[in-house]
Design an enzyme around this catalytic site. Structure first.
Site, PDB file in Angstrom:
ATOM      1  N   LYS A  22     -26.376  39.057  81.775  1.00  0.00           N
ATOM      2  CA  LYS A  22     -27.002  40.196  81.085  1.00  0.00           C
ATOM      3  C   LYS A  22     -28.445  40.390  81.549  1.00  0.00           C
ATOM      4  O   LYS A  22     -28.846  41.511  81.883  1.00  0.00           O
ATOM      5  CB  LYS A  22     -26.941  39.926  79.574  1.00  0.00           C
ATOM      6  CG  LYS A  22     -27.566  40.981  78.704  1.00  0.00           C
ATOM      7  CD  LYS A  22     -27.073  40.848  77.277  1.00  0.00           C
ATOM      8  CE  LYS A  22     -27.854  39.867  76.431  1.00  0.00           C
ATOM      9  NZ  LYS A  22     -29.186  40.341  76.031  1.00  0.00           N
ATOM     10  N   SER A  23     -29.212  39.313  81.596  1.00  0.00           N
ATOM     11  CA  SER A  23     -30.627  39.423  81.997  1.00  0.00           C
ATOM     12  C   SER A  23     -30.763  40.011  83.395  1.00  0.00           C
ATOM     13  O   SER A  23     -31.604  40.886  83.638  1.00  0.00           O
ATOM     14  CB  SER A  23     -31.281  38.041  82.022  1.00  0.00           C
ATOM     15  OG  SER A  23     -31.738  37.669  80.774  1.00  0.00           O
ATOM     16  N   ARG A  27     -32.238  43.951  84.906  1.00  0.00           N
ATOM     17  CA  ARG A  27     -33.263  44.075  85.957  1.00  0.00           C
ATOM     18  C   ARG A  27     -32.731  44.812  87.176  1.00  0.00           C
ATOM     19  O   ARG A  27     -33.446  45.602  87.804  1.00  0.00           O
ATOM     20  CB  ARG A  27     -33.768  42.687  86.335  1.00  0.00           C
ATOM     21  CG  ARG A  27     -34.648  42.088  85.225  1.00  0.00           C
ATOM     22  CD  ARG A  27     -34.562  40.591  85.205  1.00  0.00           C
ATOM     23  NE  ARG A  27     -35.544  39.986  84.321  1.00  0.00           N
ATOM     24  CZ  ARG A  27     -35.374  39.784  83.006  1.00  0.00           C
ATOM     25  NH1 ARG A  27     -34.244  40.169  82.417  1.00  0.00           N
ATOM     26  NH2 ARG A  27     -36.314  39.204  82.283  1.00  0.00           N
ATOM     27  N   GLY A  96     -33.654  43.987  72.881  1.00  0.00           N
ATOM     28  CA  GLY A  96     -35.084  43.747  73.080  1.00  0.00           C
ATOM     29  C   GLY A  96     -35.467  43.846  74.544  1.00  0.00           C
ATOM     30  O   GLY A  96     -36.559  44.323  74.890  1.00  0.00           O
ATOM     31  N   ARG A 124     -38.507  43.575  65.351  1.00  0.00           N
ATOM     32  CA  ARG A 124     -39.004  42.592  66.336  1.00  0.00           C
ATOM     33  C   ARG A 124     -40.400  42.971  66.850  1.00  0.00           C
ATOM     34  O   ARG A 124     -40.743  44.140  66.916  1.00  0.00           O
ATOM     35  CB  ARG A 124     -37.974  42.458  67.464  1.00  0.00           C
ATOM     36  CG  ARG A 124     -36.639  41.957  66.883  1.00  0.00           C
ATOM     37  CD  ARG A 124     -35.583  41.795  67.917  1.00  0.00           C
ATOM     38  NE  ARG A 124     -35.929  40.773  68.891  1.00  0.00           N
ATOM     39  CZ  ARG A 124     -35.184  40.506  69.953  1.00  0.00           C
ATOM     40  NH1 ARG A 124     -34.081  41.189  70.179  1.00  0.00           N
ATOM     41  NH2 ARG A 124     -35.538  39.568  70.783  1.00  0.00           N
ATOM     42  N   SER A 168     -42.669  34.507  77.386  1.00  0.00           N
ATOM     43  CA  SER A 168     -41.675  35.582  77.251  1.00  0.00           C
ATOM     44  C   SER A 168     -41.406  36.230  78.593  1.00  0.00           C
ATOM     45  O   SER A 168     -42.288  36.855  79.184  1.00  0.00           O
ATOM     46  CB  SER A 168     -42.171  36.648  76.257  1.00  0.00           C
ATOM     47  OG  SER A 168     -41.356  37.805  76.367  1.00  0.00           O
ATOM     48  N   GLN A 170     -39.533  38.686  78.982  1.00  0.00           N
ATOM     49  CA  GLN A 170     -39.496  40.142  78.786  1.00  0.00           C
ATOM     50  C   GLN A 170     -40.887  40.737  78.947  1.00  0.00           C
ATOM     51  O   GLN A 170     -41.060  41.763  79.625  1.00  0.00           O
ATOM     52  CB  GLN A 170     -38.930  40.475  77.407  1.00  0.00           C
ATOM     53  CG  GLN A 170     -37.466  40.091  77.266  1.00  0.00           C
ATOM     54  CD  GLN A 170     -36.914  40.338  75.876  1.00  0.00           C
ATOM     55  OE1 GLN A 170     -37.658  40.702  74.959  1.00  0.00           O
ATOM     56  NE2 GLN A 170     -35.629  40.136  75.709  1.00  0.00           N
ATOM     57  N   ASP A 316     -31.813  30.990  74.412  1.00  0.00           N
ATOM     58  CA  ASP A 316     -30.646  31.699  73.872  1.00  0.00           C
ATOM     59  C   ASP A 316     -29.478  30.753  73.601  1.00  0.00           C
ATOM     60  O   ASP A 316     -28.487  31.154  72.984  1.00  0.00           O
ATOM     61  CB  ASP A 316     -30.211  32.808  74.838  1.00  0.00           C
ATOM     62  CG  ASP A 316     -31.271  33.898  74.944  1.00  0.00           C
ATOM     63  OD1 ASP A 316     -32.042  34.066  73.988  1.00  0.00           O
ATOM     64  OD2 ASP A 316     -31.327  34.569  75.992  1.00  0.00           O
TER      65      ASP A 316
HETATM   66  C1  S3P Z   1     -34.717  37.686  78.078  1.00  0.00           C
HETATM   67  C2  S3P Z   1     -35.752  36.874  77.688  1.00  0.00           C
HETATM   68  C3  S3P Z   1     -35.746  36.078  76.446  1.00  0.00           C
HETATM   69  C4  S3P Z   1     -34.329  35.938  75.906  1.00  0.00           C
HETATM   70  C5  S3P Z   1     -33.599  37.243  75.872  1.00  0.00           C
HETATM   71  C6  S3P Z   1     -33.489  37.809  77.279  1.00  0.00           C
HETATM   72  C7  S3P Z   1     -34.850  38.451  79.315  1.00  0.00           C
HETATM   73  O1  S3P Z   1     -36.521  36.740  75.474  1.00  0.00           O
HETATM   74  O2  S3P Z   1     -34.339  35.352  74.634  1.00  0.00           O
HETATM   75  O3  S3P Z   1     -32.310  37.080  75.341  1.00  0.00           O
HETATM   76  O4  S3P Z   1     -33.836  38.994  79.820  1.00  0.00           O
HETATM   77  O5  S3P Z   1     -35.974  38.536  79.833  1.00  0.00           O
HETATM   78  P1  S3P Z   1     -38.129  36.576  75.417  1.00  0.00           P
HETATM   79  O6  S3P Z   1     -38.685  37.116  76.677  1.00  0.00           O
HETATM   80  O7  S3P Z   1     -38.580  37.385  74.234  1.00  0.00           O
HETATM   81  O8  S3P Z   1     -38.384  35.123  75.232  1.00  0.00           O
END
Ligand code: S3P
Length: 435
Positions: A22-23, A27, A96, A124, A168, A170, A316
């Site tokens: 997913k991550s 991207r 998020g 959030r 983070s 993200q 996660d």
């Molecule tokens: C993610 C980063 C993490 C993770 C989220 C996915 C990402 O969050 O918990 O499920 O894809 O960059 P944070 O960046 O808020 O730690």
């Protein structure tokens, strides 16, 4: 609210090919829609979160074209010039990653947009991403720190040196994405290293990006379109690995799983607890991301302390590890995991409540939890609290109950679609439900 009954598993044995990560999918879609020329991505995650990113990009005029079987082609016009103001608010649903990464992208476009999402996403924290993007020249407005997030981007973002207050990926990625078309250099300092999917893909596209484990330095450069086959999602595989580790006599094999070092903490923690973890490294995905086959076999487990530096590498997976801890001899403790309170729900409070109803001795701490094992799990009614990873954690906990003791009921089980729509089918194939 969807309910699902799950009984204790008679067996846990076999192979699971999990969906694309997913991550990485978020991207790849975003960068493909920005970079000038045509990019191709295969094995894109079927997660609802990733669909939200695709839709948000399309709403901003981005060219994202699925052509079956998880393959997507993308056409961009260049960083900073590919997207335009959307006609309606951008619905990030539960994601998020969509909201924070797209805030970074839109901050560096001459566009005005409102990013919004479901009730969980609107709870959030968003100032953590708004603060650095404002310093780069964009205007962002939150509602008391939360979404809806109004972004008025700038065609001339400025490079920034930023120290992240919380680890983070993200927020780091949002800054780097805004930095792609910035004047000057962008530097992000991390308190603890987090997943580096954005950096790897950028480098593969020709970005001028260097990283030394503490900071990432990005200078604007021309980016080339790319082709990428997304590896399997270790955060999906984690639930089956955890189940196999926790149930004596079990083994599970997960081929083609992403092995980015920012994500493999689960393997190290399971091994430290006593499980047998074998990794057969395979060919990297277009030399961007490491991947391979992971085989986890049960063995007697003992409690461990998951230290703060490890937390981002398995953030996660902590709900899955918490379930494993119920089967380990002694105390398991998570420290420095306060970020769990800011996920899709307060995962510390929700985990402790659910574990207690399963008959486990579990306590909250300010920044983590403590679990004393081993426990004989008893059937319970378990609330997913609108959180996909809790729904999957409760499913494996249910599979660890005595098959003759009756079913667990998972309330809100459908939320697994946020990251893993086929989860219950794959769980069923791996276990034999007794009824
Ligand atoms: C993610 C980063 C993490 C993770 C989220 C996915 C990402 O969050 O918990 O499920 O894809 O960059 P944070 O960046 O808020 O730690």
């Amino acid at each position: 609210m969807s309910e699902r009954r799950i009984a204790g598993a008679d067996r846990v044995d076999g192979e699971v090919t999990v969906p694309g990560d997913k991550s990485i999918s978020h991207r790849a879609l975003i960068l493909g829609a920005l970079i000038r020329g045509r990019s191709y991505v295969g094995n894109v995650s079927p997660a609802a979160d990733v669909a939200a990113t695709a839709r948000v990009l399309q709403d901003c005029g981005g060219s994202v074209r699925p052509f079956g079987d998880g393959r997507v082609s993308l056409d961009g016009a260049g960083a900073g010039v590919s997207l335009r103001s959307p006609a309606r608010p951008l619905d990030c649903a539960n994601s998020g990653t969509t909201m924070r990464l797209m805030a970074g992208v839109l901050a560096a476009h001459e566009a005005v947009a409102t990013l919004t999402g479901d009730a969980s996403l609107q709870r959030r924290p968003m100032e953590r991403v708004a603060v650095p993007l404002r310093a780069m020249g964009a205007q962002l407005r939150t509602d008391d720190g939360h979404a809806p997030l109004l972004v008025q981007g700038t065609a001339t973002p400025q490079g920034l040196e930023h120290h992240l207050e919380v680890a983070s990926a993200q927020v780091k990625s949002a800054i780097l994405l805004a930095g792609l078309s910035a004047q000057g250099t962008t530097v992000v300092h991390e308190p603890v290293p987090t997943r580096d999917h954005t950096e790897r893909l950028l480098r593969a596209c020709g970005a001028d990006l260097s990283a030394d484990g503490e900071s990432i330095t990005l200078r604007p450069a021309r980016l080339d379109p790319f082709g990428l086959r997304v590896p399997g999602d270790i955060s999906c595989a984690a639930f089956f690995m955890a189940l196999a580790a926790a149930r004596i006599g079990s083994t599970v094999r997960c081929p083609g799983v992403g092995l980015n070092p920012g994500r493999t903490g689960i393997l190290e923690v399971l091994e430290e607890m006593g499980a047998r973890v074998e990794v057969e490294e395979g060919p990297p995905a277009a030399e961007v991301e490491p991947q391979g086959t992971v085989i986890v076999t049960a063995a007697p487990l003992h409690g461990v302390t998951v230290e703060p530096a490890m937390v981002p590498r398995c953030i996660d997976e902590l709900p899955a590890i918490a379930v494993v801890a119920t089967q380990a001899e002694g105390r398991t403790q998570f420290r420095g995991a306060g970020e769990l309170r800011h996920k899709e729900t307060d995962r510390i409070a929700a985990l402790v409540a659910g574990l207690r109803s399963l008959g486990v001795a579990a306590e909250e701490t300010a920044d983590g939890l403590v679990i004393d094992g081993p426990a004989q799990l008893r059937p319970a009614r378990l609330d997913a609290a609108g959180d996909h990873r809790l729904a999957m954690a409760w499913a494996i906990a249910a599979a660890l109950t005595d098959p003759s003791a009756g079913d667990c009921v998972i309330v809100g089980a459908d939320t697994v679609a946020v990251s893993y729509p086929g989860f219950f089918d794959d769980l069923g194939a791996l276990t034999t439900e007794s009824r």
